[in-house]
Design a protein around this motif. Structure first.
Motif, PDB file in Angstrom:
ATOM      1  N   GLU A  46      87.133 -23.313  25.919  1.00  0.00           N
ATOM      2  CA  GLU A  46      85.860 -23.304  26.652  1.00  0.00           C
ATOM      3  C   GLU A  46      84.759 -24.086  25.956  1.00  0.00           C
ATOM      4  N   ASP A  47      83.990 -24.796  26.773  1.00  0.00           N
ATOM      5  CA  ASP A  47      82.810 -25.555  26.335  1.00  0.00           C
ATOM      6  C   ASP A  47      81.655 -24.579  26.084  1.00  0.00           C
ATOM      7  N   CYS A  48      81.112 -24.620  24.853  1.00  0.00           N
ATOM      8  CA  CYS A  48      80.116 -23.604  24.435  1.00  0.00           C
ATOM      9  C   CYS A  48      78.666 -24.096  24.493  1.00  0.00           C
ATOM     10  N   ALA A 105      75.999 -21.530  25.676  1.00  0.00           N
ATOM     11  CA  ALA A 105      76.385 -20.115  25.584  1.00  0.00           C
ATOM     12  C   ALA A 105      75.257 -19.238  25.056  1.00  0.00           C
ATOM     13  N   SER A 151      75.158 -17.983  29.509  1.00  0.00           N
ATOM     14  CA  SER A 151      75.933 -16.798  29.101  1.00  0.00           C
ATOM     15  C   SER A 151      76.571 -16.045  30.273  1.00  0.00           C
ATOM     16  N   HIS A 158      79.666 -17.612  31.424  1.00  0.00           N
ATOM     17  CA  HIS A 158      80.766 -17.394  30.476  1.00  0.00           C
ATOM     18  C   HIS A 158      81.385 -16.003  30.656  1.00  0.00           C
ATOM     19  N   PRO A 190      86.890 -21.608  21.368  1.00  0.00           N
ATOM     20  CA  PRO A 190      85.626 -22.301  21.649  1.00  0.00           C
ATOM     21  C   PRO A 190      85.721 -23.790  21.312  1.00  0.00           C
ATOM     22  N   GLN A 239      81.414 -28.165  20.542  1.00  0.00           N
ATOM     23  CA  GLN A 239      80.230 -27.830  19.743  1.00  0.00           C
ATOM     24  C   GLN A 239      80.554 -27.930  18.258  1.00  0.00           C
ATOM     25  N   PHE A 287      79.036 -22.781  18.155  1.00  0.00           N
ATOM     26  CA  PHE A 287      80.058 -21.799  18.520  1.00  0.00           C
ATOM     27  C   PHE A 287      79.532 -20.361  18.417  1.00  0.00           C
ATOM     28  N   TYR A 347      78.712 -18.112  21.438  1.00  0.00           N
ATOM     29  CA  TYR A 347      79.896 -17.856  22.257  1.00  0.00           C
ATOM     30  C   TYR A 347      80.817 -16.845  21.568  1.00  0.00           C
ATOM     31  N   CYS A 371      82.043 -13.360  23.135  1.00  0.00           N
ATOM     32  CA  CYS A 371      83.458 -12.967  23.237  1.00  0.00           C
ATOM     33  C   CYS A 371      83.708 -11.639  22.540  1.00  0.00           C
TER      34      CYS A 371
END
Length: 448
Positions: free
Chosen positions: A206-208, A211, A392, A395, A409, A412, A417, A420, A424
């Protein structure tokens, strides 16, 4: 089946994305991007004439030498969309792999143009078009699927590699847009199905980027309304109005073209990348521009157009130009330096329908560009934009939809990171167990 992931580029920076997934003996590469800021800090670098090893040493393209540690055959190179940080290294690296480049029609067209401009390597890879919603067999036991997503460029997808161990979802780059200006909404229904089918989702990359920002990313239709509000507010101004945005952002460019007409000005697209992206989108029927819309990329034709605008009256035109990040050779920067026939006067409006990319090189160049424009009397309208990346809440929604067993992640540096990772961990993931923070050049073995 053994499944492992090589995190090659984009795990220490925003840019030069490249990830490889090996499922058994089959390898699929996602993205081959450029880190533009590493190029911009050098004067007059012409990447098309440079060797890949020199560009790797500069940190401009992914160091793909880690690929020799993956024991399998590359079956496909899959760019997710047409931004340079995802396709900019294809002309430098793709020829090393005996595999087709598989992408959506608009992305393939942009890849074709990248390859055409390459002067160092002959890239002979087959170019295969695949639409969102379609699938392709990869080897005997794996399947590639494209899921439609919305981003700040048209025809973007998230590719999914279905393996006997579960799906690997490559989640770069997107926002949740349910009312896009061009194209279909994000296909959340399909993501939810993938999360509950068969073995579920083995891994989500996933692209952070956003986030750490609360709430959700607004739709492109919000940026369109904001832009219309600004344009309507300056309808009666009888001097120069200039607009700039990401040239690849076809939805935004088409809104600017439409609103220029609404306030009685003739729009004209100026700059090489403006001509490239808009011309390509029009040719492939993604957008229907007015027949008399001028698009000029070559510097001489741009300057001729500026002369015509000055002769016929700035109040009759809306030049839509490159240069929203203050790039040294872009149109707007040249205008700020007084290097074009277009003369800015006190009170002239400059609309930045883009946000500065939060990276020191861009921030410095943009600051300089705005100062130069201001010294000529221009008034700046800033940040008329919405991001192409999830905040966020987006996400949380993606993790809930996919319920992945592992999360990786990307897109970034370590600082980027962190938000994010926190997000998580709020959802029960744990660093070192099923949440894998990694660096460029590493391998993550998901199944033995």
């Amino acid at each position: 089946m053994e499944v492992e992931i090589a995190t090659i580029g984009g795990y220490e920076e925003v840019g030069r994305q490249m990830t490889a997934v090996r499922a058994g003996d089959d390898v699929v590469i996602f993205d081959m991007g450029l880190n533009l800021s590493k190029v911009l800090i050098h004067d007059n670098v012409e990447t098309e004439r440079m060797h890949s090893l020199d560009l790797i040493d500069m940190g401009a393209i992914p160091d793909d030498r880690v690929m020799s540690d993956l024991e399998g055959d590359v079956k496909a190179i899959v760019p997710t969309h047409g931004h340079l940080d995802h396709i900019g290294a294809i002309s430098k690296l793709a020829h090393r792999y005996d595999a087709p480049i598989v992408a959506t029609p608009f992305t393939i067209e942009l890849v074709k143009q990248q390859i055409k401009g390459e002067e160092k390597f002959g890239v002979q890879n087959d170019l295969v078009k695949m639409e969102a919603g379609e699938t392709m067999q990869i080897g005997e036991r794996n399947e590639l699927e494209f899921v439609n997503v919305t981003h700040s460029i048209i025809d973007a997808i998230n590719p999914v590699l279905h393996t006997p161990e579960g799906a690997v979802v490559y989640g770069l780059d997107k926002r949740m847009d349910h009312t896009p200006v061009i194209g279909d909404p994000i296909d959340m229904k399909r993501f939810r199905e993938i999360g509950r089918e068969g073995e579920g989702v083995l891994a989500y990359i996933e692209d952070c980027t956003n986030a750490g920002k609360k709430g959700r990313t607004p739709s492109e239709s919000v940026a369109r309304r904001h832009l219309k509000d600004v344009m309507d507010s300056i309808e009666d101004y009888d001097g120069g109005i200039v607009a700039t945005t990401f040239s690849s952002h076809i939805a935004r460019v088409s809104s600017l073209v439409e609103f220029a007409d609404d306030i009685g000005r003739q729009p004209v697209l100026l700059g090489r990348s403006m001509e490239k992206y808009s011309g390509t989108a029009e040719r492939l029927d993604f957008v229907d521009f007015p027949e008399d819309l001028g698009m000029y990329g070559h510097r001489k034709s741009v300057d001729r157009t500026f002369k015509r605008i000055m002769n016929e009256g700035k109040e009759n035109f809306l030049p839509i130009v490159t240069g929203h990040q203050g790039e040294p050779r872009a149109m707007l920067t040249r205008m700020g330096r007084g290097e074009t026939p277009y003369e800015l006067d006190d009170g002239d409006k400059v609309i930045f329908s883009a946000r500065v990319i939060p990276e020191p090189t861009n921030e410095g160049q943009r600051y300089q560009s705005e100062k130069l424009l201001g010294m000529q009397g221009a008034r700046i309208y800033d940040d008329i934009h919405v991001s192409g990346h999830l905040r966020s809440e987006g996400h949380y929604e993606m993790l809930d939809a996919l319920q992945p067993r592992n999360v990786i992640p990307a897109h970034q540096d370590l600082k980027g990171f962190a938000p994010y990772v926190d997000l998580c961990e709020d959802m029960g993931y744990q660093m070192g167990r099923d949440l894998h923070v990694t660096r460029n050049g590493n391998m993550i073995k998901l199944t033995e």
